[in-house]
Write a protein that holds these residues in place. Structure first.
Motif, PDB file in Angstrom:
ATOM      1  N   HIS A 111       0.816  -1.214   0.000  1.00 17.45           N
ATOM      2  CA  HIS A 111       0.000   0.000   0.000  1.00 17.45           C
ATOM      3  C   HIS A 111       0.857   1.275   0.000  1.00 17.45           C
ATOM      4  N   HIS A 115       1.225   4.596  -2.467  1.00 18.24           N
ATOM      5  CA  HIS A 115       1.244   6.038  -2.155  1.00 18.24           C
ATOM      6  C   HIS A 115       2.488   6.703  -2.729  1.00 18.24           C
ATOM      7  N   GLY A 137      -2.674   8.069   7.597  1.00 18.86           N
ATOM      8  CA  GLY A 137      -3.321   7.804   8.879  1.00 18.86           C
ATOM      9  C   GLY A 137      -2.515   6.827   9.721  1.00 18.86           C
ATOM     10  N   GLY A 138      -1.699   6.020   9.090  1.00 19.94           N
ATOM     11  CA  GLY A 138      -0.946   5.011   9.828  1.00 19.94           C
ATOM     12  C   GLY A 138       0.554   5.208   9.809  1.00 19.94           C
ATOM     13  N   GLY A 163      -1.455  11.725  10.491  1.00 26.55           N
ATOM     14  CA  GLY A 163      -2.902  11.658  10.253  1.00 26.55           C
ATOM     15  C   GLY A 163      -3.662  11.279  11.517  1.00 26.55           C
ATOM     16  N   GLU A 164      -3.066  10.391  12.284  1.00 23.68           N
ATOM     17  CA  GLU A 164      -3.666   9.960  13.548  1.00 23.68           C
ATOM     18  C   GLU A 164      -3.739  11.153  14.511  1.00 23.68           C
ATOM     19  N   PHE A 166      -3.951  14.306  13.670  1.00 20.16           N
ATOM     20  CA  PHE A 166      -5.064  15.132  13.190  1.00 20.16           C
ATOM     21  C   PHE A 166      -6.393  14.539  13.658  1.00 20.16           C
ATOM     22  N   ASP A 167      -6.552  13.232  13.443  1.00 20.08           N
ATOM     23  CA  ASP A 167      -7.836  12.581  13.730  1.00 20.08           C
ATOM     24  C   ASP A 167      -8.164  12.574  15.222  1.00 20.08           C
ATOM     25  N   GLY A 180      -9.267  14.630  10.150  1.00 20.18           N
ATOM     26  CA  GLY A 180      -8.204  15.430   9.532  1.00 20.18           C
ATOM     27  C   GLY A 180      -8.714  16.614   8.706  1.00 20.18           C
ATOM     28  N   GLY A 268      -2.442  10.434   2.734  1.00 20.03           N
ATOM     29  CA  GLY A 268      -3.654  11.231   2.982  1.00 20.03           C
ATOM     30  C   GLY A 268      -3.399  12.639   3.490  1.00 20.03           C
ATOM     31  N   ALA A 271      -2.904  15.928   1.449  1.00 23.87           N
ATOM     32  CA  ALA A 271      -4.029  16.709   0.921  1.00 23.87           C
ATOM     33  C   ALA A 271      -4.194  18.017   1.703  1.00 23.87           C
ATOM     34  N   ASN A 272      -3.495  18.150   2.830  1.00 23.96           N
ATOM     35  CA  ASN A 272      -3.632  19.340   3.676  1.00 23.96           C
ATOM     36  C   ASN A 272      -2.976  20.569   3.033  1.00 23.96           C
ATOM     37  N   CYS A 298      -4.142  11.593  -3.240  1.00 21.21           N
ATOM     38  CA  CYS A 298      -3.388  11.673  -1.979  1.00 21.21           C
ATOM     39  C   CYS A 298      -3.940  10.635  -1.013  1.00 21.21           C
TER      40      CYS A 298
END
Ligand code: KG4
Ligand code: ZN
Length: 342
Positions: A111, A115, A137-138, A163-164, A166-167, A180, A268, A271-272, A298
Protein backbone atom coordinates in the motif's frame (compact mmCIF):
# COMPACT_ATOMS: atom_id res chain seq x y z
CA UNK A 1 -0.62 -3.78 -21.54
CA UNK A 2 -3.51 -3.09 -19.15
CA UNK A 3 -3.75 -3.81 -15.46
CA UNK A 4 -6.65 -3.70 -13.03
CA UNK A 5 -5.87 -2.28 -9.57
CA UNK A 6 -7.93 -3.07 -6.47
CA UNK A 7 -7.68 -1.22 -3.13
CA UNK A 8 -9.39 -2.33 0.10
CA UNK A 9 -6.87 -1.83 2.92
CA UNK A 10 -9.04 0.40 5.10
CA UNK A 11 -12.33 2.21 4.49
CA UNK A 12 -12.23 2.98 0.78
CA UNK A 13 -13.19 0.40 -1.82
CA UNK A 14 -11.65 1.21 -5.17
CA UNK A 15 -10.83 -0.15 -8.63
CA UNK A 16 -8.84 1.35 -11.52
CA UNK A 17 -7.52 0.42 -14.95
CA UNK A 18 -4.04 1.55 -16.03
CA UNK A 19 -2.43 1.16 -19.44
CA UNK A 20 1.36 1.16 -19.74
CA UNK A 21 1.28 3.46 -22.79
CA UNK A 22 -1.92 5.47 -22.34
CA UNK A 23 -1.72 5.90 -18.56
CA UNK A 24 -4.76 5.86 -16.28
CA UNK A 25 -7.94 4.88 -18.12
CA UNK A 26 -10.45 4.83 -15.27
CA UNK A 27 -10.75 4.89 -11.51
CA UNK A 28 -13.74 4.23 -9.29
CA UNK A 29 -14.02 4.72 -5.56
CA UNK A 30 -16.60 4.21 -2.86
CA UNK A 31 -15.84 5.80 0.50
CA UNK A 32 -17.33 4.09 3.56
CA UNK A 33 -17.15 7.29 5.61
CA UNK A 34 -20.92 7.45 6.19
CA UNK A 35 -20.94 3.86 7.43
CA UNK A 36 -18.29 4.46 10.10
CA UNK A 37 -19.14 8.05 11.11
CA UNK A 38 -21.62 7.07 13.84
CA UNK A 39 -18.88 5.03 15.55
CA UNK A 40 -16.29 7.84 15.36
CA UNK A 41 -13.77 5.64 13.53
CA UNK A 42 -13.37 2.65 11.23
CA UNK A 43 -15.06 -0.56 12.46
CA UNK A 44 -12.95 -3.30 10.84
CA UNK A 45 -15.66 -5.95 10.49
CA UNK A 46 -18.11 -3.48 8.95
CA UNK A 47 -15.37 -2.32 6.58
CA UNK A 48 -14.71 -5.89 5.37
CA UNK A 49 -18.41 -6.59 4.81
CA UNK A 50 -18.87 -3.40 2.87
CA UNK A 51 -15.84 -4.11 0.66
CA UNK A 52 -17.48 -7.46 -0.20
CA UNK A 53 -20.60 -5.57 -1.33
CA UNK A 54 -18.83 -2.77 -3.22
CA UNK A 55 -15.72 -4.16 -4.89
CA UNK A 56 -17.16 -6.22 -7.73
CA UNK A 57 -19.52 -3.47 -9.00
CA UNK A 58 -16.59 -1.01 -8.81
CA UNK A 59 -14.41 -3.39 -10.85
CA UNK A 60 -17.18 -3.74 -13.45
CA UNK A 61 -17.59 0.04 -13.63
CA UNK A 62 -13.84 0.66 -13.92
CA UNK A 63 -13.58 -1.87 -16.78
CA UNK A 64 -16.62 -0.36 -18.54
CA UNK A 65 -15.29 3.21 -18.20
CA UNK A 66 -11.91 2.09 -19.54
CA UNK A 67 -13.69 0.40 -22.43
CA UNK A 68 -11.79 -2.73 -21.53
CA UNK A 69 -13.26 -6.24 -21.39
CA UNK A 70 -11.88 -8.39 -18.57
CA UNK A 71 -10.20 -10.48 -21.27
CA UNK A 72 -8.15 -7.38 -22.20
CA UNK A 73 -6.33 -7.37 -18.86
CA UNK A 74 -2.70 -8.44 -18.67
CA UNK A 75 -2.72 -8.70 -14.87
CA UNK A 76 -4.65 -7.90 -11.69
CA UNK A 77 -2.94 -5.90 -8.93
CA UNK A 78 -4.34 -5.71 -5.42
CA UNK A 79 -3.28 -4.14 -2.12
CA UNK A 80 -1.72 -6.95 -0.08
CA UNK A 81 -0.89 -4.83 3.00
CA UNK A 82 -0.30 -3.20 5.36
CA UNK A 83 -3.84 -2.52 6.56
CA UNK A 84 -6.85 -4.09 8.27
CA UNK A 85 -6.42 -7.77 7.61
CA UNK A 86 -10.10 -8.58 7.01
CA UNK A 87 -10.45 -5.64 4.64
CA UNK A 88 -7.27 -6.63 2.80
CA UNK A 89 -8.51 -10.19 2.42
CA UNK A 90 -11.62 -9.11 0.50
CA UNK A 91 -9.60 -7.30 -2.21
CA UNK A 92 -6.90 -9.97 -2.23
CA UNK A 93 -9.42 -12.80 -2.65
CA UNK A 94 -11.18 -10.94 -5.46
CA UNK A 95 -7.92 -9.96 -7.18
CA UNK A 96 -6.45 -13.43 -7.02
CA UNK A 97 -9.67 -15.15 -8.15
CA UNK A 98 -10.08 -12.78 -11.08
CA UNK A 99 -6.48 -13.29 -12.14
CA UNK A 100 -6.88 -17.06 -11.88
CA UNK A 101 -10.13 -17.05 -13.86
CA UNK A 102 -8.59 -14.86 -16.58
CA UNK A 103 -5.35 -16.84 -16.67
CA UNK A 104 -3.23 -13.73 -15.98
CA UNK A 105 -0.77 -12.94 -13.17
CA UNK A 106 -1.86 -11.52 -9.82
CA UNK A 107 0.40 -8.75 -8.50
CA UNK A 108 0.33 -8.16 -4.72
CA UNK A 109 1.10 -4.46 -4.05
CA UNK A 110 2.45 -2.78 -0.92
CA UNK A 111 0.00 0.00 0.00
CA UNK A 112 2.78 2.48 0.86
CA UNK A 113 4.60 1.75 -2.39
CA UNK A 114 1.28 2.69 -4.01
CA UNK A 115 1.24 6.04 -2.15
CA UNK A 116 4.91 6.64 -3.03
CA UNK A 117 4.33 5.97 -6.74
CA UNK A 118 1.05 7.95 -6.98
CA UNK A 119 2.89 11.01 -8.42
CA UNK A 120 3.76 8.83 -11.44
CA UNK A 121 0.09 9.28 -12.45
CA UNK A 122 0.71 12.98 -13.11
CA UNK A 123 1.92 14.62 -16.33
CA UNK A 124 5.13 15.72 -14.64
CA UNK A 125 6.40 12.59 -12.81
CA UNK A 126 9.23 12.97 -10.26
CA UNK A 127 12.78 11.88 -11.15
CA UNK A 128 14.69 9.23 -9.20
CA UNK A 129 16.33 9.43 -6.74
CA UNK A 130 14.17 11.71 -4.61
CA UNK A 131 13.23 12.37 -1.02
CA UNK A 132 9.70 11.32 -0.04
CA UNK A 133 7.61 12.47 2.90
CA UNK A 134 4.91 9.86 3.39
CA UNK A 135 2.17 11.08 5.73
CA UNK A 136 -0.96 9.01 6.17
CA UNK A 137 -3.32 7.80 8.88
CA UNK A 138 -0.95 5.01 9.83
CA UNK A 139 2.51 6.22 8.78
CA UNK A 140 4.83 9.22 8.95
CA UNK A 141 8.13 8.58 7.19
CA UNK A 142 10.99 10.33 5.45
CA UNK A 143 12.37 8.04 2.75
CA UNK A 144 15.13 8.21 0.15
CA UNK A 145 13.55 6.66 -2.93
CA UNK A 146 16.27 5.51 -5.34
CA UNK A 147 13.93 3.55 -7.58
CA UNK A 148 11.20 0.93 -7.48
CA UNK A 149 11.65 -1.11 -4.29
CA UNK A 150 14.74 0.86 -3.28
CA UNK A 151 13.60 2.62 -0.16
CA UNK A 152 15.90 3.86 2.56
CA UNK A 153 13.84 4.95 5.55
CA UNK A 154 15.61 7.94 7.15
CA UNK A 155 13.15 8.25 9.99
CA UNK A 156 9.59 7.56 11.03
CA UNK A 157 7.21 8.23 13.88
CA UNK A 158 7.84 6.62 17.23
CA UNK A 159 4.16 6.66 18.15
CA UNK A 160 1.16 8.30 16.46
CA UNK A 161 1.22 9.05 12.73
CA UNK A 162 0.57 12.61 11.52
CA UNK A 163 -2.90 11.66 10.25
CA UNK A 164 -3.67 9.96 13.55
CA UNK A 165 -2.64 13.16 15.39
CA UNK A 166 -5.06 15.13 13.19
CA UNK A 167 -7.84 12.58 13.73
CA UNK A 168 -7.42 12.20 17.51
CA UNK A 169 -7.22 15.97 18.07
CA UNK A 170 -10.32 16.41 15.90
CA UNK A 171 -12.18 13.86 18.01
CA UNK A 172 -11.25 15.75 21.21
CA UNK A 173 -12.70 18.88 19.59
CA UNK A 174 -15.92 16.98 18.91
CA UNK A 175 -15.47 17.00 15.13
CA UNK A 176 -16.96 14.16 13.09
CA UNK A 177 -14.87 11.34 11.60
CA UNK A 178 -12.72 11.50 9.52
CA UNK A 179 -11.23 14.30 11.58
CA UNK A 180 -8.20 15.43 9.53
CA UNK A 181 -10.00 17.42 6.82
CA UNK A 182 -12.58 18.71 9.37
CA UNK A 183 -9.85 19.99 11.65
CA UNK A 184 -8.08 21.63 8.70
CA UNK A 185 -11.33 23.44 7.80
CA UNK A 186 -11.84 24.67 11.39
CA UNK A 187 -8.18 25.77 11.59
CA UNK A 188 -8.84 28.30 8.80
CA UNK A 189 -10.89 30.37 11.29
CA UNK A 190 -8.31 29.98 14.04
CA UNK A 191 -5.48 32.32 15.00
CA UNK A 192 -1.86 31.21 14.91
CA UNK A 193 0.07 31.39 18.16
CA UNK A 194 -2.88 31.45 20.59
CA UNK A 195 -2.09 27.83 21.43
CA UNK A 196 1.58 26.88 21.18
CA UNK A 197 1.36 23.10 21.22
CA UNK A 198 4.50 20.96 21.61
CA UNK A 199 6.71 20.18 18.63
CA UNK A 200 8.48 17.10 19.95
CA UNK A 201 11.77 15.77 18.55
CA UNK A 202 12.59 19.08 16.84
CA UNK A 203 15.47 19.73 19.20
CA UNK A 204 16.88 16.27 18.54
CA UNK A 205 19.05 15.29 15.66
CA UNK A 206 17.80 12.82 13.12
CA UNK A 207 14.56 12.34 11.26
CA UNK A 208 12.24 10.71 13.78
CA UNK A 209 8.83 12.06 14.69
CA UNK A 210 6.58 11.83 17.74
CA UNK A 211 3.01 13.09 17.81
CA UNK A 212 1.46 11.32 20.79
CA UNK A 213 2.05 14.25 23.17
CA UNK A 214 -0.10 16.49 21.02
CA UNK A 215 -3.39 14.84 21.90
CA UNK A 216 -2.64 15.19 25.64
CA UNK A 217 -1.95 18.90 25.16
CA UNK A 218 -5.20 19.26 23.21
CA UNK A 219 -7.12 17.36 25.88
CA UNK A 220 -5.80 19.74 28.56
CA UNK A 221 -6.72 22.78 26.46
CA UNK A 222 -10.23 21.46 25.88
CA UNK A 223 -10.72 20.58 29.55
CA UNK A 224 -9.36 23.84 30.93
CA UNK A 225 -12.64 25.49 30.06
CA UNK A 226 -15.55 24.75 27.79
CA UNK A 227 -14.29 26.06 24.43
CA UNK A 228 -16.47 28.54 22.50
CA UNK A 229 -16.33 28.64 18.70
CA UNK A 230 -13.25 30.92 18.53
CA UNK A 231 -11.31 28.91 21.12
CA UNK A 232 -12.06 25.67 19.25
CA UNK A 233 -10.83 27.20 16.00
CA UNK A 234 -7.71 28.51 17.76
CA UNK A 235 -6.99 25.04 19.16
CA UNK A 236 -7.47 23.50 15.70
CA UNK A 237 -5.08 26.08 14.25
CA UNK A 238 -2.55 25.31 17.01
CA UNK A 239 -2.72 21.58 16.24
CA UNK A 240 -2.30 22.07 12.50
CA UNK A 241 0.56 24.53 13.03
CA UNK A 242 2.38 22.07 15.34
CA UNK A 243 2.02 19.13 12.93
CA UNK A 244 2.94 21.16 9.83
CA UNK A 245 5.87 22.84 11.57
CA UNK A 246 7.29 19.51 12.73
CA UNK A 247 6.90 17.84 9.33
CA UNK A 248 8.37 20.79 7.43
CA UNK A 249 11.36 21.27 9.75
CA UNK A 250 12.37 17.59 9.56
CA UNK A 251 11.80 17.46 5.80
CA UNK A 252 13.95 20.55 5.28
CA UNK A 253 16.62 18.95 7.41
CA UNK A 254 16.49 15.81 5.25
CA UNK A 255 16.73 17.88 2.04
CA UNK A 256 19.75 19.62 3.52
CA UNK A 257 21.40 16.34 4.54
CA UNK A 258 20.72 14.39 1.34
CA UNK A 259 20.99 17.28 -1.15
CA UNK A 260 18.37 15.47 -3.24
CA UNK A 261 16.93 17.68 -5.98
CA UNK A 262 13.32 16.46 -5.72
CA UNK A 263 10.76 16.06 -2.94
CA UNK A 264 7.65 13.88 -3.22
CA UNK A 265 4.85 14.32 -0.68
CA UNK A 266 2.34 11.47 -0.54
CA UNK A 267 -0.33 9.89 1.69
CA UNK A 268 -3.65 11.23 2.98
CA UNK A 269 -2.20 14.13 4.99
CA UNK A 270 -0.52 15.48 1.83
CA UNK A 271 -4.03 16.71 0.92
CA UNK A 272 -3.63 19.34 3.68
CA UNK A 273 -3.29 22.80 2.11
CA UNK A 274 -1.26 24.38 4.92
CA UNK A 275 1.22 21.50 4.70
CA UNK A 276 1.44 21.72 0.91
CA UNK A 277 2.15 25.45 1.04
CA UNK A 278 4.75 25.21 3.81
CA UNK A 279 6.55 22.31 2.12
CA UNK A 280 6.58 24.13 -1.21
CA UNK A 281 8.32 27.05 0.55
CA UNK A 282 10.89 24.76 2.17
CA UNK A 283 11.58 23.00 -1.15
CA UNK A 284 12.12 26.37 -2.88
CA UNK A 285 14.59 27.35 -0.19
CA UNK A 286 16.55 24.13 -0.76
CA UNK A 287 16.28 24.40 -4.55
CA UNK A 288 14.36 21.14 -4.75
CA UNK A 289 11.42 20.52 -7.08
CA UNK A 290 8.29 19.43 -5.24
CA UNK A 291 5.81 16.81 -6.45
CA UNK A 292 2.34 16.01 -5.08
CA UNK A 293 -0.22 13.54 -6.32
CA UNK A 294 -3.46 15.34 -7.32
CA UNK A 295 -5.76 15.70 -4.31
CA UNK A 296 -7.96 12.68 -5.04
CA UNK A 297 -4.85 10.46 -5.29
CA UNK A 298 -3.39 11.67 -1.98
CA UNK A 299 -5.90 9.64 0.02
CA UNK A 300 -6.48 5.92 -0.58
CA UNK A 301 -7.39 4.99 -4.16
CA UNK A 302 -6.90 2.20 -6.68
CA UNK A 303 -5.13 4.25 -9.37
CA UNK A 304 -1.95 4.23 -7.26
CA UNK A 305 -2.26 0.46 -6.80
CA UNK A 306 -2.68 -0.04 -10.55
CA UNK A 307 0.36 2.11 -11.41
CA UNK A 308 2.52 0.44 -8.73
CA UNK A 309 1.25 -2.97 -9.90
CA UNK A 310 2.23 -2.09 -13.48
CA UNK A 311 5.73 -1.08 -12.37
CA UNK A 312 6.11 -4.37 -10.49
CA UNK A 313 4.63 -6.40 -13.36
CA UNK A 314 7.05 -4.87 -15.86
CA UNK A 315 9.89 -5.96 -13.59
CA UNK A 316 8.51 -9.49 -13.45
CA UNK A 317 7.01 -9.47 -9.97
CA UNK A 318 3.90 -11.66 -9.77
CA UNK A 319 2.47 -13.98 -7.16
CA UNK A 320 4.11 -17.36 -7.68
CA UNK A 321 1.08 -19.40 -6.63
CA UNK A 322 -2.57 -19.13 -5.75
CA UNK A 323 -1.93 -18.21 -2.12
CA UNK A 324 -3.75 -14.98 -1.30
CA UNK A 325 -1.46 -12.43 0.29
CA UNK A 326 -2.79 -10.18 3.04
CA UNK A 327 -0.41 -8.79 5.65
CA UNK A 328 -1.60 -6.45 8.39
CA UNK A 329 2.03 -5.53 9.13
CA UNK A 330 4.52 -5.20 6.31
CA UNK A 331 7.53 -2.91 6.84
CA UNK A 332 8.31 -0.86 3.73
CA UNK A 333 12.05 -1.29 4.23
CA UNK A 334 11.69 -5.06 3.67
CA UNK A 335 10.57 -4.48 0.07
CA UNK A 336 13.20 -5.20 -2.54
CA UNK A 337 14.01 -3.92 -5.96
CA UNK A 338 13.06 -6.36 -8.73
CA UNK A 339 15.91 -8.81 -9.44
CA UNK A 340 16.54 -7.24 -12.83
CA UNK A 341 17.35 -3.91 -11.15
CA UNK A 342 19.57 -5.16 -8.34
O1 KG4 B 1 -3.50 7.68 3.05
P1 KG4 B 1 -4.84 7.68 3.73
O2 KG4 B 1 -6.06 7.96 2.90
O3 KG4 B 1 -5.09 6.35 4.48
C1 KG4 B 1 -4.07 5.65 5.12
O4 KG4 B 1 -3.38 4.87 4.41
O5 KG4 B 1 -3.92 5.91 6.32
O6 KG4 B 1 -4.72 8.79 4.90
C2 KG4 B 1 -5.80 9.08 5.73
C3 KG4 B 1 -5.38 10.14 6.72
C4 KG4 B 1 -6.40 10.38 7.82
O7 KG4 B 1 -5.76 10.44 9.06
C5 KG4 B 1 -7.02 11.72 7.43
O8 KG4 B 1 -7.54 12.44 8.52
C6 KG4 B 1 -5.82 12.41 6.83
O9 KG4 B 1 -5.19 11.40 6.07
N1 KG4 B 1 -6.22 13.54 5.97
C7 KG4 B 1 -5.97 14.84 6.28
C8 KG4 B 1 -6.52 15.62 5.23
N2 KG4 B 1 -7.10 14.76 4.32
C9 KG4 B 1 -6.89 13.51 4.79
N3 KG4 B 1 -5.32 15.39 7.32
C10 KG4 B 1 -5.23 16.74 7.34
N4 KG4 B 1 -5.73 17.54 6.40
C11 KG4 B 1 -6.38 17.05 5.32
N5 KG4 B 1 -6.88 17.85 4.39
ZN1 ZN C 1 -3.20 4.97 2.51
Amino acid sequence: MRILGIESSCDESAAAVYDDRLGLLSHELFSQVDLHRVYGGVVPELASRDHVRRLLPLVRQALANADTPASGLAAVAYTAGPGLVGALLTGAALGHSLAYALGVPAVPVHHLEGHLLAPLLEDRPPPFPHLALLVSGGHTMLIVVRGLGQYEVLGETRDDAAGEAFDKSAKLLGLPYPGGPELARLAEQGRSGVFAFPRPMLDREGFEFSFSGLKTAVLLAVREREPDAQRRADIARGVQDAIVDTLVTKTARALEATRLPALVVAGGVSANHALREALAGAARLHRAEIYFPRLEFCTDNAAMIAVAGMARLQQGATAADLAIQARAQWPLATLQAPTSMR
